[in-house]
Design an enzyme around this catalytic site. Sequence first.
Site, PDB file in Angstrom:
ATOM      1  CG  HIS A 102       0.314  19.911   2.661  1.00  0.00           C
ATOM      2  ND1 HIS A 102       0.906  19.041   3.528  1.00  0.00           N
ATOM      3  CD2 HIS A 102      -0.140  19.153   1.637  1.00  0.00           C
ATOM      4  CE1 HIS A 102       0.832  17.807   3.054  1.00  0.00           C
ATOM      5  NE2 HIS A 102       0.203  17.841   1.901  1.00  0.00           N
ATOM      6  CG  ASP A 105       1.046  21.221   6.337  1.00  0.00           C
ATOM      7  OD1 ASP A 105      -0.062  20.689   6.300  1.00  0.00           O
ATOM      8  OD2 ASP A 105       2.008  20.901   5.604  1.00  0.00           O
ATOM      9  CD  GLU A 233       3.604  12.000  -2.083  1.00  0.00           C
ATOM     10  OE1 GLU A 233       4.023  13.172  -1.985  1.00  0.00           O
ATOM     11  OE2 GLU A 233       3.218  11.349  -1.106  1.00  0.00           O
ATOM     12  CD  GLU A 269       4.157   8.746   1.545  1.00  0.00           C
ATOM     13  OE1 GLU A 269       4.157   9.928   1.155  1.00  0.00           O
ATOM     14  OE2 GLU A 269       3.412   8.329   2.437  1.00  0.00           O
ATOM     15  CG  HIS A 272       1.864   6.792  -1.129  1.00  0.00           C
ATOM     16  ND1 HIS A 272       1.981   8.073  -1.603  1.00  0.00           N
ATOM     17  CD2 HIS A 272       1.344   6.902   0.126  1.00  0.00           C
ATOM     18  CE1 HIS A 272       1.540   8.920  -0.685  1.00  0.00           C
ATOM     19  NE2 HIS A 272       1.175   8.240   0.374  1.00  0.00           N
ATOM     20  CG  ASP A 297       7.054  12.119   0.448  1.00  0.00           C
ATOM     21  OD1 ASP A 297       7.988  12.926   0.299  1.00  0.00           O
ATOM     22  OD2 ASP A 297       5.854  12.461   0.470  1.00  0.00           O
ATOM     23  CG  ASP A 308      -0.453   6.251   3.753  1.00  0.00           C
ATOM     24  OD1 ASP A 308       0.709   5.849   3.961  1.00  0.00           O
ATOM     25  OD2 ASP A 308      -0.707   7.310   3.161  1.00  0.00           O
ATOM     26  CG  ASP A 310       2.043   8.468   6.309  1.00  0.00           C
ATOM     27  OD1 ASP A 310       2.506   7.990   5.262  1.00  0.00           O
ATOM     28  OD2 ASP A 310       1.125   9.318   6.325  1.00  0.00           O
ATOM     29  CG  ASP A 340       4.531  12.230   3.924  1.00  0.00           C
ATOM     30  OD1 ASP A 340       4.005  12.458   5.022  1.00  0.00           O
ATOM     31  OD2 ASP A 340       3.900  12.233   2.848  1.00  0.00           O
TER      32      ASP A 340
END
Length: 438
Positions: A102, A105, A233, A269, A272, A297, A308, A310, A340
């Site tokens: 991003h 980031d 996404e 993802e 998700h 992802d 989430d 991750d 991700d």
Amino acid sequence: MSAYFPNVPDKIAYGGPKSKNPLEFKHYNADELVGGKTMRDHLRFSVVYWHTFSNPLADPFGMGTAIRPWDDHSGSVENAVKKVDVAFEFISKLGAPFYAFHDRDVAPEGKTIKESNANFDAVAKRLKEQQQKTGIKLLWGTANLFSNPRYAHGAATSPNMEVFAHAAAQVKKAMEVTHDLGGLGYTFWGGREGYMTILNTNMKRELDHLARFLHMAVDFKKQIGFHGQFYIEPKPMEPTKHQYDSDAESCLNFLRTYGLLDHFKLNLETNHATLAGHEMQHELRVAVDNGALGSIDANTGDPLLGWDTDQFPTSFYLTAQCMLEVLEMGGFTTGGVNFDAKVRRESYDPIDLFYAHIGGMDAFARGLKIAHAIREDGRLGDFVKARYASWDSEMGKKIEAGKSSFTELEAFITPKGDAAASPSGRQEMLENLFNEFI
Ligand code: XUL
Ligand code: CO
């Protein structure tokens, strides 16, 4: 090239399944051919900037725990430029061919749009130098349209037109930088494009605005000659109660409704999918069937936590299911397997970043081999084909071709008294078959 991870060799080697070295791959052997294509080209691994280099590992109950000796916590451009060198040392040693970011980031947001863009340019210069030096490529770029308080009510779906305009300016810049860095794609994840309560929400107007925003992005893409793939996404919730891009089918419906289908593919993802109440394989299948699977992802959730989380993928069952769908579509083109995923708050050492990625890459490498073997074996595919055999009959073909009618089918089935019995679905047998390959 060993300034920031001195205890890690220049290249993580393939040690094979018997290796006991946690800094070696057990399954990922980049040059090994699977079905005539290298594992590197099948999997197209990508490291994400946000979780790996920028995430302090905070949670709602406590501050960040990550030990990142290269971060002076100044939030300065100088420190952001230094972080680029850290990132490329890490990605090079890991042997991943791609990364993703991003805008916020990689570079700190300034007080004004102008200042933010200047910060971004300064860091992008170093990103470009490091890409050229290492050969690592940008899988996709994106803009963070969710952290700054201005986006509390959404970005493209904000009730405030000026916030929409600000988001447009931000995406414009992120697309320009992605283009300049030779990015293969650009992702739109609807950070806060949704609502917390329908009481204060004009849903139709917000969806129209989101579509307008994406059409402008398509126009701008043409304007600057960016040929990367656009991705949407899906995610059903978090941070908002309802996110408009809630799952693969709702995204496709949205894109179709607003004439955007030709311009976007999906970046799916796993965590998700779980939040949407689907298996990842379901989401992938929806995308593949619609010619819309772009990228993955790659993470996983924790079924007992239910949010989430991750996490890095570790289940061969999951990765084999993912790779079955990827192989079915004939492999990635612009997309890849993008981690991700973040290490746990308790895993705060820099070396944990290596262990996490090595494990995720091994899980996908093993999943690729399993999926390839299942396809080569053919029994699963043959079973599914045989299950629909009646549709290959004369009448079946006629229905599928749209050449039959209720009247004709009544005349066809009535003399038979009832439909022929359907054979067993053999779910357990097929689950056993799948497990033969794990
Ligand atoms: C959020 C998420 C994002 C997108 C990029 O859950 O997955 O990091 O991948 O904005
Ligand atoms: Co994501």
